[in-house]
Enzyme design. Sequence first.
Site, PDB file in Angstrom:
ATOM      1  N   HIS A 214       0.098   4.221   2.413  1.00  7.85           N
ATOM      2  CA  HIS A 214      -0.084   3.979   3.840  1.00  7.85           C
ATOM      3  C   HIS A 214       1.220   4.253   4.601  1.00  7.85           C
ATOM      4  CE1 HIS A 214      -2.502   1.502   6.907  1.00  7.85           C
ATOM      5  NE2 HIS A 214      -1.612   2.226   7.547  1.00  7.85           N
TER       6      HIS A 214
ATOM      7  N   GLU B 239       0.859  -1.182   0.000  1.00  9.77           N
ATOM      8  CA  GLU B 239       0.000   0.000   0.000  1.00  9.77           C
ATOM      9  C   GLU B 239       0.901   1.240   0.000  1.00  9.77           C
ATOM     10  OE1 GLU B 239      -2.716  -0.160   3.290  1.00  9.77           O
ATOM     11  OE2 GLU B 239      -3.813  -1.840   2.435  1.00  9.77           O
TER      12      GLU B 239
END
Length: 53
Positions: free
Chosen positions: A25, A22
């Site tokens: 993130h 991700e």
Amino acid sequence: YKYGFINRYPADKTEITGTIYEPWHYRYVGKQAAMEIYSQNLCLEEYVEQLRL
């Protein structure tokens, strides 16, 4: 890492984190921890495990 943030789920640590990559993130861990995590190419789980030893 210069400002205390790390990528929480790096692409090369999927098996350890249990989460797919991700790129958006980020997590604040503090400058010192971020520098150690970055320089040793660790994910947060590996870093925490290192602290326990």
